[in-house]
Design a protein around this motif. Structure first.
Motif, PDB file in Angstrom:
ATOM      1  N   GLU A  54      -6.898  19.275  32.773  1.00 24.23           N
ATOM      2  CA  GLU A  54      -5.811  18.570  32.093  1.00 24.23           C
ATOM      3  C   GLU A  54      -5.653  19.180  30.707  1.00 24.23           C
ATOM      4  O   GLU A  54      -6.629  19.329  29.979  1.00 24.23           O
ATOM      5  N   ILE A  55      -4.432  19.531  30.376  1.00 26.28           N
ATOM      6  CA  ILE A  55      -4.128  20.142  29.082  1.00 26.28           C
ATOM      7  C   ILE A  55      -3.260  19.182  28.277  1.00 26.28           C
ATOM      8  O   ILE A  55      -2.277  18.647  28.797  1.00 26.28           O
ATOM      9  N   SER A  56      -3.637  18.984  27.042  1.00 22.79           N
ATOM     10  CA  SER A  56      -2.797  18.202  26.141  1.00 22.79           C
ATOM     11  C   SER A  56      -2.876  18.860  24.769  1.00 22.79           C
ATOM     12  O   SER A  56      -3.710  19.740  24.531  1.00 22.79           O
ATOM     13  N   HIS A  57      -1.991  18.440  23.892  1.00 23.94           N
ATOM     14  CA  HIS A  57      -2.060  18.975  22.534  1.00 23.94           C
ATOM     15  C   HIS A  57      -1.404  18.024  21.569  1.00 23.94           C
ATOM     16  O   HIS A  57      -0.534  17.227  21.936  1.00 23.94           O
ATOM     17  N   GLU A  58      -1.876  18.086  20.357  1.00 24.20           N
ATOM     18  CA  GLU A  58      -1.235  17.404  19.246  1.00 24.20           C
ATOM     19  C   GLU A  58      -0.950  18.476  18.212  1.00 24.20           C
ATOM     20  O   GLU A  58      -1.883  19.094  17.683  1.00 24.20           O
ATOM     21  N   LYS A  59       0.317  18.743  18.029  1.00 22.03           N
ATOM     22  CA  LYS A  59       0.774  19.851  17.197  1.00 22.03           C
ATOM     23  C   LYS A  59       0.131  21.127  17.724  1.00 22.03           C
ATOM     24  O   LYS A  59       0.316  21.463  18.882  1.00 22.03           O
ATOM     25  N   GLU A  60      -0.644  21.840  16.918  1.00 23.70           N
ATOM     26  CA  GLU A  60      -1.225  23.119  17.350  1.00 23.70           C
ATOM     27  C   GLU A  60      -2.695  22.990  17.767  1.00 23.70           C
ATOM     28  O   GLU A  60      -3.400  23.984  17.882  1.00 23.70           O
ATOM     29  N   ARG A  61      -3.161  21.775  18.022  1.00 26.03           N
ATOM     30  CA  ARG A  61      -4.540  21.550  18.467  1.00 26.03           C
ATOM     31  C   ARG A  61      -4.508  21.149  19.939  1.00 26.03           C
ATOM     32  O   ARG A  61      -3.979  20.098  20.294  1.00 26.03           O
ATOM     33  N   PHE A  62      -5.091  22.002  20.782  1.00 26.05           N
ATOM     34  CA  PHE A  62      -5.070  21.798  22.224  1.00 26.05           C
ATOM     35  C   PHE A  62      -6.385  21.204  22.707  1.00 26.05           C
ATOM     36  O   PHE A  62      -7.453  21.513  22.178  1.00 26.05           O
ATOM     37  N   CYS A  63      -6.276  20.375  23.728  1.00 28.43           N
ATOM     38  CA  CYS A  63      -7.439  19.801  24.400  1.00 28.43           C
ATOM     39  C   CYS A  63      -7.402  20.253  25.853  1.00 28.43           C
ATOM     40  O   CYS A  63      -6.378  20.117  26.530  1.00 28.43           O
ATOM     41  N   ILE A  64      -8.518  20.782  26.317  1.00 30.05           N
ATOM     42  CA  ILE A  64      -8.664  21.173  27.717  1.00 30.05           C
ATOM     43  C   ILE A  64      -9.743  20.278  28.306  1.00 30.05           C
ATOM     44  O   ILE A  64     -10.902  20.335  27.889  1.00 30.05           O
ATOM     45  N   MET A  65      -9.341  19.414  29.244  1.00 29.15           N
ATOM     46  CA  MET A  65     -10.294  18.532  29.898  1.00 29.15           C
ATOM     47  C   MET A  65     -10.731  19.199  31.199  1.00 29.15           C
ATOM     48  O   MET A  65      -9.913  19.540  32.049  1.00 29.15           O
ATOM     49  N   ILE A  66     -12.022  19.394  31.314  1.00 25.05           N
ATOM     50  CA  ILE A  66     -12.603  19.992  32.518  1.00 25.05           C
ATOM     51  C   ILE A  66     -13.195  18.859  33.344  1.00 25.05           C
ATOM     52  O   ILE A  66     -14.037  18.101  32.851  1.00 25.05           O
ATOM     53  N   PRO A  67     -12.774  18.722  34.609  1.00 26.53           N
ATOM     54  CA  PRO A  67     -13.269  17.615  35.437  1.00 26.53           C
ATOM     55  C   PRO A  67     -14.718  17.839  35.883  1.00 26.53           C
ATOM     56  O   PRO A  67     -15.288  18.924  35.707  1.00 26.53           O
ATOM     57  N   GLU A  68     -15.269  16.820  36.496  1.00 22.26           N
ATOM     58  CA  GLU A  68     -16.670  16.854  36.911  1.00 22.26           C
ATOM     59  C   GLU A  68     -17.007  18.078  37.760  1.00 22.26           C
ATOM     60  O   GLU A  68     -18.039  18.708  37.575  1.00 22.26           O
ATOM     61  N   GLU A  69     -16.109  18.422  38.705  1.00 20.52           N
ATOM     62  CA  GLU A  69     -16.418  19.558  39.582  1.00 20.52           C
ATOM     63  C   GLU A  69     -16.433  20.879  38.809  1.00 20.52           C
ATOM     64  O   GLU A  69     -17.169  21.806  39.145  1.00 20.52           O
ATOM     65  N   GLY A  70     -15.650  20.978  37.750  1.00 18.54           N
ATOM     66  CA  GLY A  70     -15.682  22.170  36.903  1.00 18.54           C
ATOM     67  C   GLY A  70     -16.971  22.272  36.119  1.00 18.54           C
ATOM     68  O   GLY A  70     -17.554  23.355  35.977  1.00 18.54           O
ATOM     69  N   VAL A  71     -17.436  21.150  35.609  1.00 20.38           N
ATOM     70  CA  VAL A  71     -18.713  21.125  34.883  1.00 20.38           C
ATOM     71  C   VAL A  71     -19.850  21.495  35.839  1.00 20.38           C
ATOM     72  O   VAL A  71     -20.759  22.250  35.483  1.00 20.38           O
ATOM     73  N   GLN A  72     -19.786  20.995  37.072  1.00 23.46           N
ATOM     74  CA  GLN A  72     -20.796  21.338  38.068  1.00 23.46           C
ATOM     75  C   GLN A  72     -20.757  22.835  38.387  1.00 23.46           C
ATOM     76  O   GLN A  72     -21.800  23.475  38.516  1.00 23.46           O
ATOM     77  N   TYR A  73     -19.549  23.391  38.522  1.00 19.16           N
ATOM     78  CA  TYR A  73     -19.418  24.824  38.792  1.00 19.16           C
ATOM     79  C   TYR A  73     -20.091  25.642  37.690  1.00 19.16           C
ATOM     80  O   TYR A  73     -20.843  26.579  37.974  1.00 19.16           O
ATOM     81  N   VAL A  74     -19.821  25.288  36.441  1.00 13.66           N
ATOM     82  CA  VAL A  74     -20.444  26.003  35.316  1.00 13.66           C
ATOM     83  C   VAL A  74     -21.963  25.893  35.420  1.00 13.66           C
ATOM     84  O   VAL A  74     -22.682  26.886  35.263  1.00 13.66           O
ATOM     85  N   HIS A  75     -22.457  24.708  35.706  1.00 18.37           N
ATOM     86  CA  HIS A  75     -23.906  24.494  35.823  1.00 18.37           C
ATOM     87  C   HIS A  75     -24.520  25.362  36.919  1.00 18.37           C
ATOM     88  O   HIS A  75     -25.591  25.932  36.733  1.00 18.37           O
ATOM     89  N   GLU A  76     -23.839  25.495  38.024  1.00 16.90           N
ATOM     90  CA  GLU A  76     -24.388  26.212  39.175  1.00 16.90           C
ATOM     91  C   GLU A  76     -24.188  27.724  39.118  1.00 16.90           C
ATOM     92  O   GLU A  76     -24.937  28.463  39.746  1.00 16.90           O
ATOM     93  N   HIS A  77     -23.201  28.212  38.361  1.00 18.45           N
ATOM     94  CA  HIS A  77     -22.850  29.627  38.436  1.00 18.45           C
ATOM     95  C   HIS A  77     -23.017  30.433  37.159  1.00 18.45           C
ATOM     96  O   HIS A  77     -23.003  31.654  37.217  1.00 18.45           O
ATOM     97  N   LEU A  78     -23.113  29.787  36.017  1.00 19.53           N
ATOM     98  CA  LEU A  78     -23.262  30.539  34.772  1.00 19.53           C
ATOM     99  C   LEU A  78     -24.668  30.376  34.236  1.00 19.53           C
ATOM    100  O   LEU A  78     -25.259  29.306  34.330  1.00 19.53           O
ATOM    101  N   THR A  79     -25.191  31.444  33.676  1.00 12.25           N
ATOM    102  CA  THR A  79     -26.538  31.385  33.112  1.00 12.25           C
ATOM    103  C   THR A  79     -26.458  31.369  31.585  1.00 12.25           C
ATOM    104  O   THR A  79     -25.554  31.949  30.985  1.00 12.25           O
ATOM    105  N   ASP A  80     -27.402  30.695  31.003  1.00  7.11           N
ATOM    106  CA  ASP A  80     -27.480  30.627  29.552  1.00  7.11           C
ATOM    107  C   ASP A  80     -28.137  31.890  29.020  1.00  7.11           C
ATOM    108  O   ASP A  80     -29.023  32.454  29.667  1.00  7.11           O
ATOM    109  N   THR A  81     -27.708  32.313  27.823  1.00  5.80           N
ATOM    110  CA  THR A  81     -28.393  33.439  27.218  1.00  5.80           C
ATOM    111  C   THR A  81     -29.717  32.951  26.649  1.00  5.80           C
ATOM    112  O   THR A  81     -29.839  31.801  26.223  1.00  5.80           O
ATOM    113  N   GLU A  82     -30.695  33.818  26.671  1.00  6.76           N
ATOM    114  CA  GLU A  82     -32.016  33.467  26.162  1.00  6.76           C
ATOM    115  C   GLU A  82     -31.936  33.052  24.694  1.00  6.76           C
ATOM    116  O   GLU A  82     -32.577  32.093  24.270  1.00  6.76           O
ATOM    117  N   PHE A  83     -31.098  33.758  23.917  1.00  9.35           N
ATOM    118  CA  PHE A  83     -30.990  33.427  22.506  1.00  9.35           C
ATOM    119  C   PHE A  83     -30.487  32.006  22.299  1.00  9.35           C
ATOM    120  O   PHE A  83     -31.066  31.239  21.532  1.00  9.35           O
TER     121      PHE A  83
END
Length: 162
Positions: A54-83
């Motif tokens: 879901e995308i919304s904005h107030e003037k030039e400030r945008f909000c991107i809402m990532i749903p639960e399944e997107g957060v799960q995808y990030v958790h399962e597929h992206l790795t954190d850098t050691e730093f």
């Protein structure tokens, strides 16, 4: 970064970006209306992996809402850098010192810029001069009982005019 800080939870998250940052990420020069259109296309591209953004904005400030399944995808597929894991594990301790945080940076590079600043926004600017392992600008503030940080892309940091 969010999951390293708070741990993984299958819940919505909201990310906020100024228009200038989104233009840089997307390598565009859009006004607000054009960015709405570009983000609509982006949502279509990532929908199979992240779900219905879901995308919304107030003037030039945008909000991107990532749903639960997107957060799960990030958790399962992206790795954190050691730093970033090492940095966050250190800074979240209430008894850590600036020197301990600086030591984390020095552990990952011999080319660390550490600058004490005196403008009231934060206490130290720290970053990797050669961009490795990342290019972010870390702005550290000692609040007495703990140290907080914000991190910015070099361009966003420059835009803020610190």
């Amino acid at each position: 970064e969010e999951q390293v800080k708070l741990g993984y939870r299958r819940e919505k998250i909201r990310l906020y970006y100024p228009l200038a940052s989104l233009n840089r990420f997307l390598q565009q020069e859009c006004d607000v209306t054009e960015m709405d259109q570009a983000l609509e296309q982006f949502c279509g591209i990532v929908r199979p992996r992240l779900g219905e953004l879901e995308i919304s904005h107030e003037k030039e400030r945008f909000c991107i809402m990532i749903p639960e399944e997107g957060v799960q995808y990030v958790h399962e597929h992206l790795t954190d850098t050691e730093f970033i894991v090492d940095f966050i594990q250190t800074i979240k301790r209430h008894d850590c010192s600036m020197e301990e945080i600086f030591a984390v940076f020095r552990k990952y590079s011999d080319h660390v810029h550490m600058e004490q600043v005196d403008h009231g926004e934060f206490d130290y600017l720290v970053y990797f001069e050669n961009g490795m392992p990342d290019t972010y600008r870390y702005c550290l503030t000692d609040e007495g009982c703990h140290i907080i940080y914000h991190r910015y892309t070099p361009e966003d940091y420059q835009d803020f005019g610190f």
